[in-house]
Design a protein around this motif. Structure first.
Motif, PDB file in Angstrom:
ATOM      1  N   TYR A 132      10.336  46.820  41.751  1.00  0.00           N
ATOM      2  CA  TYR A 132       8.896  46.841  41.496  1.00  0.00           C
ATOM      3  C   TYR A 132       8.489  45.690  40.578  1.00  0.00           C
ATOM      4  O   TYR A 132       7.466  45.033  40.806  1.00  0.00           O
ATOM      5  N   SER A 133       9.285  45.449  39.546  1.00  0.00           N
ATOM      6  CA  SER A 133       8.964  44.386  38.591  1.00  0.00           C
ATOM      7  C   SER A 133       8.892  43.030  39.270  1.00  0.00           C
ATOM      8  O   SER A 133       7.964  42.246  39.031  1.00  0.00           O
ATOM      9  N   LEU A 134       9.860  42.736  40.128  1.00  0.00           N
ATOM     10  CA  LEU A 134       9.918  41.422  40.761  1.00  0.00           C
ATOM     11  C   LEU A 134       8.910  41.285  41.908  1.00  0.00           C
ATOM     12  O   LEU A 134       8.252  40.245  42.042  1.00  0.00           O
ATOM     13  N   ASN A 135       8.782  42.327  42.718  1.00  0.00           N
ATOM     14  CA  ASN A 135       7.962  42.204  43.920  1.00  0.00           C
ATOM     15  C   ASN A 135       6.491  42.524  43.701  1.00  0.00           C
ATOM     16  O   ASN A 135       5.614  41.852  44.257  1.00  0.00           O
ATOM     17  N   HIS A 136       6.190  43.530  42.909  1.00  0.00           N
ATOM     18  CA  HIS A 136       4.798  43.961  42.754  1.00  0.00           C
ATOM     19  C   HIS A 136       4.108  43.359  41.527  1.00  0.00           C
ATOM     20  O   HIS A 136       2.925  43.063  41.576  1.00  0.00           O
ATOM     21  N   LEU A 137       4.837  43.226  40.424  1.00  0.00           N
ATOM     22  CA  LEU A 137       4.227  42.687  39.210  1.00  0.00           C
ATOM     23  C   LEU A 137       4.353  41.169  39.150  1.00  0.00           C
ATOM     24  O   LEU A 137       3.352  40.460  39.064  1.00  0.00           O
ATOM     25  N   ALA A 138       5.583  40.673  39.180  1.00  0.00           N
ATOM     26  CA  ALA A 138       5.797  39.224  39.088  1.00  0.00           C
ATOM     27  C   ALA A 138       5.453  38.505  40.390  1.00  0.00           C
ATOM     28  O   ALA A 138       5.190  37.305  40.380  1.00  0.00           O
ATOM     29  N   VAL A 240       6.088  37.190  32.684  1.00  0.00           N
ATOM     30  CA  VAL A 240       7.139  37.882  31.940  1.00  0.00           C
ATOM     31  C   VAL A 240       6.935  39.383  32.121  1.00  0.00           C
ATOM     32  O   VAL A 240       5.845  39.908  31.847  1.00  0.00           O
ATOM     33  N   VAL A 241       7.972  40.072  32.595  1.00  0.00           N
ATOM     34  CA  VAL A 241       7.908  41.521  32.755  1.00  0.00           C
ATOM     35  C   VAL A 241       8.822  42.156  31.716  1.00  0.00           C
ATOM     36  O   VAL A 241      10.034  41.902  31.708  1.00  0.00           O
ATOM     37  N   GLY A 267       3.797  44.832  31.093  1.00  0.00           N
ATOM     38  CA  GLY A 267       4.628  45.928  30.613  1.00  0.00           C
ATOM     39  C   GLY A 267       4.899  46.876  31.759  1.00  0.00           C
ATOM     40  O   GLY A 267       4.027  47.110  32.610  1.00  0.00           O
ATOM     41  N   PHE A 268       6.114  47.419  31.814  1.00  0.00           N
ATOM     42  CA  PHE A 268       6.457  48.269  32.963  1.00  0.00           C
ATOM     43  C   PHE A 268       7.400  49.377  32.555  1.00  0.00           C
ATOM     44  O   PHE A 268       8.374  49.153  31.843  1.00  0.00           O
ATOM     45  N   GLN A 269       7.095  50.591  33.023  1.00  0.00           N
ATOM     46  CA  GLN A 269       8.006  51.726  32.905  1.00  0.00           C
ATOM     47  C   GLN A 269       7.865  52.550  34.173  1.00  0.00           C
ATOM     48  O   GLN A 269       6.777  53.045  34.484  1.00  0.00           O
ATOM     49  N   ILE A 270       8.956  52.708  34.909  1.00  0.00           N
ATOM     50  CA  ILE A 270       8.884  53.360  36.213  1.00  0.00           C
ATOM     51  C   ILE A 270       8.437  54.812  36.107  1.00  0.00           C
ATOM     52  O   ILE A 270       7.620  55.292  36.906  1.00  0.00           O
ATOM     53  N   THR A 271       8.911  55.542  35.086  1.00  0.00           N
ATOM     54  CA  THR A 271       8.531  56.944  34.979  1.00  0.00           C
ATOM     55  C   THR A 271       7.037  57.085  34.688  1.00  0.00           C
ATOM     56  O   THR A 271       6.362  57.954  35.245  1.00  0.00           O
ATOM     57  N   GLY A 272       6.515  56.224  33.827  1.00  0.00           N
ATOM     58  CA  GLY A 272       5.090  56.261  33.539  1.00  0.00           C
ATOM     59  C   GLY A 272       4.255  55.939  34.768  1.00  0.00           C
ATOM     60  O   GLY A 272       3.210  56.553  35.009  1.00  0.00           O
TER      61      GLY A 272
END
Length: 332
Positions: A132-138, A240-241, A267-272
């Motif tokens: 998710y961090s690489l594909n959706h956010l970054a 930056v993630v 900022g990223f947290q999968i559970t949140g």
């Protein structure tokens, strides 16, 4: 059933094997016989009372698992007893350090043939976070450069492979030569050993490797002082993630290290994210399909039986692992 409970917050020694009543599948739930449960930094924080989404003791840790369906609750379709699946727990009600677990059906995904449950148990938290961090956010694109901090960790080893498969140039940062060599074997193109380069020298080395331009994307899985270095490693319009603070320390930053470069910070947290409505199933399906085809390899550094959950946490907190640490239940 057997489970590992936390009766009071503390170190690994508070993880106590106990016998507890079997759960049942309520409306909208799937009852899972757990074969393997991933061990994550979040589990250690839950155990220590430092995870803001966890409840109060007594509680059973475990945010990701794989196993087989035993029963389905009212209103559940698409699953049947005996089906092999992987699942993600609710952050405020974990519970996969156990032989059985009742899970919301919208957090359960079927496993393709040939995918080992021990490997699958590492996908719903660590791998999904990297994906998710690489594909959706970054929004990492082919030809871009990505720096992966703690590249030998569960999230880091996933990120190295995901970025490399996407056609990015991967710079892996890790604590020892052994770990950087291992990251290279997973697809990293360049490596930085933080036992050789420390602090400002890490930043200088990343800038050297990028011709002074800095990286397009930096994935920060460490926090603390490392977050400040991550901002300095990013190039113009870099992303930056920040998805962890395993350092458990404040991050002191200078805004001049990112705003003149038009750097975006996520900022990223999968559970949140899941608790706020994100449906993990499409991305989990994409991940597990790539594992099934061999495009991705889920490295499992060590497995422990359920009763040795304390030893698994000790292993994780020494930060000596390469890839995932997994608990197994001694059953298929």
């Amino acid at each position: 059933m057997r489970a590992v409970r936390v009766e009071e917050f503390g170190g690994p020694e508070v993880l106590v094997p106990v016998e507890v009543p079997d759960p049942v599948a309520g409306p909208g739930q799937v009852l899972l016989r757990v074969a393997a449960a991933g061990v994550n930094r979040a589990d250690a924080l839950i155990r220590a009372g430092k995870y803001h989404r966890a409840g109060r003791p007594p509680l059973t840790p475990g945010l990701e698992a794989a196993g087989t369906v035993l029963a389905v609750g009212e209103g559940v379709t698409g699953f049947r007893p005996g089906q092999r699946v992987m699942a993600m727990a609710e952050s405020n009600n974990p519970g996969f350090y156990a032989e059985l677990a009742a899970v919301p059906a919208h957090k359960v995904v079927a496993l393709p043939d040939g995918v080992d449950p021990v490997a699958a148990a590492g996908l719903p938290v660590a791998w999904l976070s990297a994906w998710y961090s690489l594909n959706h956010l970054a929004r990492l694109a082919k030809g871009e450069t990505v720096v992966v901090q703690a590249a030998a960790s569960g999230v880091g080893s996933a990120a190295v492979q995901i970025a490399a498969e996407a056609g990015a140039r991967v710079v892996a940062v890790a604590r020892t030569a052994d770990k950087t060599e291992w990251a290279a074997s997973l697809g990293a193109h360049e490596t930085v050993d933080t036992s050789v380069f420390e602090g400002d020298a890490v930043v200088d080395e990343v800038l050297r490797l990028t011709g002074g331009e800095g990286a397009d994307v930096v994935l920060d899985t460490v926090g603390g002082d490392t977050f400040g270095y991550s901002l300095r490693q990013a190039g113009f319009a870099g992303r930056v993630v920040a998805l962890a603070n395993v350092a458990l320390a404040p991050s002191t930053i200078d805004t001049r290290h990112f705003y003149p470069k038009n750097v975006s910070i996520h900022g990223f947290q999968i559970t949140g994210l899941v608790e706020h409505g994100y449906d993990p199933r499409p991305d989990l399906l994409a991940l597990v399909e790539r594992v099934a085809t061999g495009a991705y390899r889920v490295p499992v550094e060590a497995t422990f039986p359920l009763e040795r959950a304390a030893a698994a946490h000790e292993r994780l907190e020494r930060r000596s692992n390469r890839g995932k640490v997994v608990l197994t239940m001694g059953q298929d």
